[in-house]
Design an enzyme around this catalytic site. Structure first.
Site, PDB file in Angstrom:
ATOM      1  N   LYS A   1     -22.696   4.279   9.661  1.00 15.37           N
ATOM      2  CA  LYS A   1     -22.762   4.945   8.354  1.00 15.37           C
ATOM      3  C   LYS A   1     -21.715   4.378   7.402  1.00 15.37           C
ATOM      4  CE  LYS A   1     -23.839   7.627   5.009  1.00 15.37           C
ATOM      5  NZ  LYS A   1     -23.829   9.086   5.018  1.00 15.37           N
TER       6      LYS A   1
ATOM      7  N   LYS B   1     -14.881   9.241  -0.492  1.00 17.87           N
ATOM      8  CA  LYS B   1     -14.444   9.617   0.858  1.00 17.87           C
ATOM      9  C   LYS B   1     -14.924   8.604   1.877  1.00 17.87           C
ATOM     10  CE  LYS B   1     -17.039  12.143   3.123  1.00 17.87           C
ATOM     11  NZ  LYS B   1     -18.155  11.966   4.098  1.00 17.87           N
TER      12      LYS B   1
END
Length: 295
Positions: A171, A239
């Site tokens: 990811k 993030k």
């Protein structure tokens, strides 16, 4: 049909939980301050007092929360999932968090008697709504086989990458590629606009050539239409890029394009855009150019 705890009913979690309900599974969730939980309750979801109570009711617990500390709090905080875990419970974290922390969480869940799967997703709000998410899985083979039927309800492309943490590593790589591609699309459209070309026709032409991509299709349209309401917020992509850059430091690896994209996202955030869709990176480039696409 399974009894499933689903914690994290945000932009993506809500439709994901809805698909599981529509497939006939029972859903248990936690108290929520927004109408999202009530919307699911009207479809049969049951609201529990805390994550511990959710785990006590569930055979499977799915988490879909913003960041690493949020996952740790839900799983291991006071009245967390681990406190109510039954032997053999499958815990699937679909958040996007740090790979090393994921490996630690897996060990702690296994010690508590559960089976852990990290299964972060890509596809944004549209992918969640259409059950077309790409899901990247880190798990044992047994954990993957147990989770797969549920993941197939929410996603279209399900890939077992490897062991615990490998789904999260995939990811992070995905978010690097997405950020740099969004930046490339924004730069291309900005160049075309500043040069006086019709950016809608430029995008249409590029979609037929080697530059074609889903990001050019979806986010290029967002940029031209200037629709920056979030499918995926800039602050969440920040993030994810922080995870990439922190990981790069630990690997003694240079990621200059990622660092540049992060600076452009930061410029957006500094101008009130932390909650813009990540296609809003265009606005940072427009500010540098003193030119707005389409104007």
């Amino acid at each position: 049909m399974s009894k499933i705890g689903f914690i994290g009913l945000g932009i993506m979690g809500r439709p994901m939980a809805g698909h599981l309900l529509d497939a006939g599974h029972e859903i248990f969730t936690v108290e929520h301050s927004t109408p999202l939980a009530n919307e699911l309750a009207n479809k049969g979801a049951q609201v529990c007092a805390d994550p511990k109570a959710v785990a006590e009711q569930s055979e499977v617990v799915i988490t879909m929360v913003p960041d690493t500390p949020d996952v740790e709090l839900v799983l291991f905080g006071d009245n967390g999932v681990a406190a109510g875990l039954k032997p053999g419970t499958l815990v699937i974290d679909m958040s996007s968090i740090a790979p090393l922390a994921t490996q630690d969480f897996a060990k702690r869940i296994e010690k508590a008697g559960g089976e852990y799967v990290d299964a972060p997703v890509s596809g944004g709000e549209g992918g969640a709504i259409n059950a077309a998410l790409t899901i990247m899985v880190g798990a044992t083979q047994e954990g993957f086989e147990r989770a797969k039927p549920l993941l197939e309800i929410m996603g279209k492309t399900i890939t077992h990458i490897g062991g615990h943490g490998d789904g999260q590593t995939c990811k992070v790589a995905n978010q690097i590629v997405v950020a740099l591609t969004i930046e490339a699309v924004a730069e291309g459209l900005l160049f075309a606009s500043k040069a006086g070309a019709d950016v809608a026709k430029v995008r249409e032409s590029l979609l037929g050539g080697l530059a074609q991509s889903k990001i050019l299709d979806v986010h290029g349209e967002r940029m031209i239409q200037r629709t920056f309401d979030p499918g995926f917020k800039i602050k969440l992509h920040q993030k994810d890029l922080n995870l990439a850059l922190e990981g790069a430091r630990s690997l003694n690896l240079s990621l200059p394009g990622t660092a540049n994209a992060q600076q452009l996202f930061q410029a957006c955030a500094a101008n009130g855009g932390a909650d813009w869709d990540h296609a809003g990176i265009l606005r940072a480039l427009e500010k540098l150019a003193d030119h707005e696409v389409g104007q």
